[in-house]
Structures are given as structure tokens and as C-alpha cells.
Design a protein around this motif. Structure first.
Motif, short mmCIF file in Angstrom:
data_model
loop_
_atom_site.label_atom_id
_atom_site.label_comp_id
_atom_site.label_asym_id
_atom_site.label_seq_id
_atom_site.Cartn_x
_atom_site.Cartn_y
_atom_site.Cartn_z
N ASP A 1 52.39 42.07 36.90
CA ASP A 1 50.90 41.62 35.89
C ASP A 1 49.51 42.41 36.46
O ASP A 1 49.72 42.41 37.69
CB ASP A 1 50.74 40.44 35.64
CG ASP A 1 49.63 39.69 34.96
OD1 ASP A 1 49.70 40.42 34.07
OD2 ASP A 1 48.94 38.96 35.53
N ARG A 2 48.41 42.61 35.76
CA ARG A 2 47.54 43.32 36.06
C ARG A 2 47.40 44.55 37.47
O ARG A 2 47.05 44.77 37.83
CB ARG A 2 46.69 42.76 37.01
CG ARG A 2 46.79 41.27 36.71
CD ARG A 2 45.73 39.73 37.41
NE ARG A 2 44.15 40.40 38.13
CZ ARG A 2 43.64 39.64 38.77
NH1 ARG A 2 44.71 37.93 39.09
NH2 ARG A 2 43.17 39.76 38.87
N ARG B 1 42.74 45.42 25.91
CA ARG B 1 43.02 43.89 26.62
C ARG B 1 42.06 42.89 26.88
O ARG B 1 42.14 42.01 26.94
CB ARG B 1 43.93 44.85 28.53
CG ARG B 1 44.19 43.81 29.36
CD ARG B 1 44.50 44.51 30.40
NE ARG B 1 43.33 45.13 31.32
CZ ARG B 1 41.85 44.22 32.01
NH1 ARG B 1 42.97 42.77 32.86
NH2 ARG B 1 41.56 44.78 32.39
#
Length: 265
Positions: free
Chosen positions: A169-170, A183
């Protein structure tokens, strides 16, 4: 011409054909280095012109959906807005000036008109497992004016970096405004910028250094070198021919007295 009859031998025919093939090959390599020299010189001139141009507001050069051109790349721009650290991501497998592997910090910068500018704030070390989101020094809070260098969107074709799926994630592999617009669900200016001011407190994230210049004179030296090699091939071939003739004549001269000497009684 009997002195040169040896040139028809298998060994000399092969040597001559190799020499003939080398000459145009080396000339072509010289022209290729000449092309690289002009290409690198033009790139250096573009970068130098861009870096020394007067800073302009970022929205004069780019807009949502815009593709940053070669002449716009590395231009110094200014922008006023607010960093959105809640939607910050890191770019994997990036190195600093010492070659250490870590992350680039990519923070959305919300401009006063609501559009978003992608700001590469610099490099931070991985400091542990790369699957975990790293600790990132906070940017200036509130309304801020930054100065930065404009860059074009990264692609696999241009960078050679694969856009790997299924990342933690990220975390991302490439900085691409179109992907980030999806996004973020926002209007994102084309390309991104590398922040140069204000300088982060404590030196972290580590700012990305200037692009510098490519070594165009080295290509010029290689160009001259290849053409000198091309000129040296026929000279070397002729030197070998003359040496072969001399060796054969000396051997014949040594053989002649033996044949004319009287036989022992």
C-alpha cells in the motif's frame, strides 16, 4: 608481380578481406560516435538553458493531461498551495547520490485553484523491510510556495523500470500523472516536479541533485579514435606486406649461396 604472388595464399586472402571489412566498419562507428556527440551536446544545451531560465508559475508550462516536452523539462517553476500528506506515496528502488537504495517521496501539492501538482520531495533510506510504509519527514504545513524542476511523466519505455503490480500500500514504481490522477480522483498537472526550495529541515528528504551534463567530449574523442583506426588499417596491411616481401627476399638470398656452393670431393 611474382613478388606479390603470396597475396593469393589462403592466409593473405583472409587477412586482406578482414582488413577491407574493418575499414567501413570503423568509419561507421566513428559516424555513430559523432551522432552521439551531437545528441549529447544538444541535450546538455537544453538542460543548461532550462536550468538557467527565469522561474515561471508551473501552470504556464503544464496542465492536466499535458505531456511535458523536451524544452520544458528541467525548467524551474514555482507553485503555491498545500501539501496533502494523507495521500502521499513513495517510489520504490530509487538511489541517492551515493548509490544507496531507498525511496523517493511523492506528495500531492494542492494548488490554490484546486488542481494537484505531483511533488517529488526527495530521497529517504529504506531503513528496514521495503514492504512497510517508511517514516517520512513532514513538509511545511499550511499554505506554502515551492520552487522546483519540471519533469516529464515516467514510463517503462523511457526509464526501463517495470511498472510492477501488487505492490504494498502507498508504494509505486513510476511517477505518472495520469495514473496518479485516477488514484487521487483529481485534476493532476501533467508531469511532476522535483522540489529544490524550501530546503527541508535536517536535510531529509535528501534533495535530488541537478541532472548535470553528459560527457559529450568523450564521444568526440571516440569518433576521432575510430577514424584513426580506419586509416591505420591499410597502413598496417601495407607494412605487413612489405615485411613479408623482405623476409622472403632474405630467405631466398640465404638459400642461393648454398645452392651455388661446390660439392665436397
Amino acid at each position: 608481380m611474382h613478388r606479390y604472388r603470396f597475396l593469393l595464399s589462403r592466409q593473405w586472402v583472409i587477412l586482406t578481406l578482414v582488413a577491407i571489412a574493418l575499414i567501413p566498419t570503423m568509419i561507421k562507428l566513428g559516424f555513430w560516435q559523432q551522432h552521439r556527440y551531437h545528441e549529447r551536446t544538444a541535450r546538455n544545451d537544453l538542460v543548461s538553458t532550462a536550468l538557467h531560465a527565469k522561474p515561471v508559475p508551473v501552470e504556464r508550462l503544464t496542465a492536466p493531461g499535458h505531456t511535458v516536452t523536451r524544452t520544458e523539462k528541467y525548467r524551474t517553476v514555482t507553485a503555491t498551495g498545500t501539501f496533502d500528506t494523507a495521500k502521499e506515496v513513495v517510489v520504490r528502488r530509487r538511489t541517492n547520490s551515493d548509490g544507496e537504495v531507498g525511496f523517493h517521496v511523492l506528495t500531492p501539492f494542492v494548488l490554490t485553484d484546486g488542481k494537484v501538482l505531483l511533488v517529488n520531495r526527495g530521497w529517504i533510506p529504506a531503513n528496514g523491510a521495503q514492504t512497510a510504509f517508511p517514516e517520512i519527514p513532514a513538509p511545511p504545513a499550511g499554505r506554502t510556495t515551492i520552487t522546483a524542476r519540471l519533469k516529464a511523466d515516467e514510463t517503462t519505455a523511457a526509464s526501463g523500470i517495470k511498472n510492477v503490480k501488487g505492490l504494498p500500500d502507498r508504494q509505486i514504481m513510476l511517477i505518472n500523472s495520469a495514473q496518479e490522477a485516477r488514484r487521487l480522483g483529481a485534476q493532476v498537472l501533467g508531469g511532476y516536479v522535483e522540489q529544490t526550495a524550501p530546503v527541508p529541515k535536517g536535510g531529509s528528504p535528501e534533495q535530488i541533485s541537478d541532472p548535470g551534463s553528459e560527457d559529450a567530449p568523450l564521444n568526440y574523442a571516440y569518433m576521432i579514435q575510430w577514424w584513426l583506426f580506419a586509416a591505420a588499417v591499410p597502413v598496417g596491411w601495407w607494412f605487413l606486406v612489405r615485411r613479408e616481401i623482405r623476409d622472403r627476399e632474405e630467405a631466398a638470398a640465404e638459400e642461393q649461396p648454398r645452392e651455388s656452393a661446390p660439392a665436397a670431393v
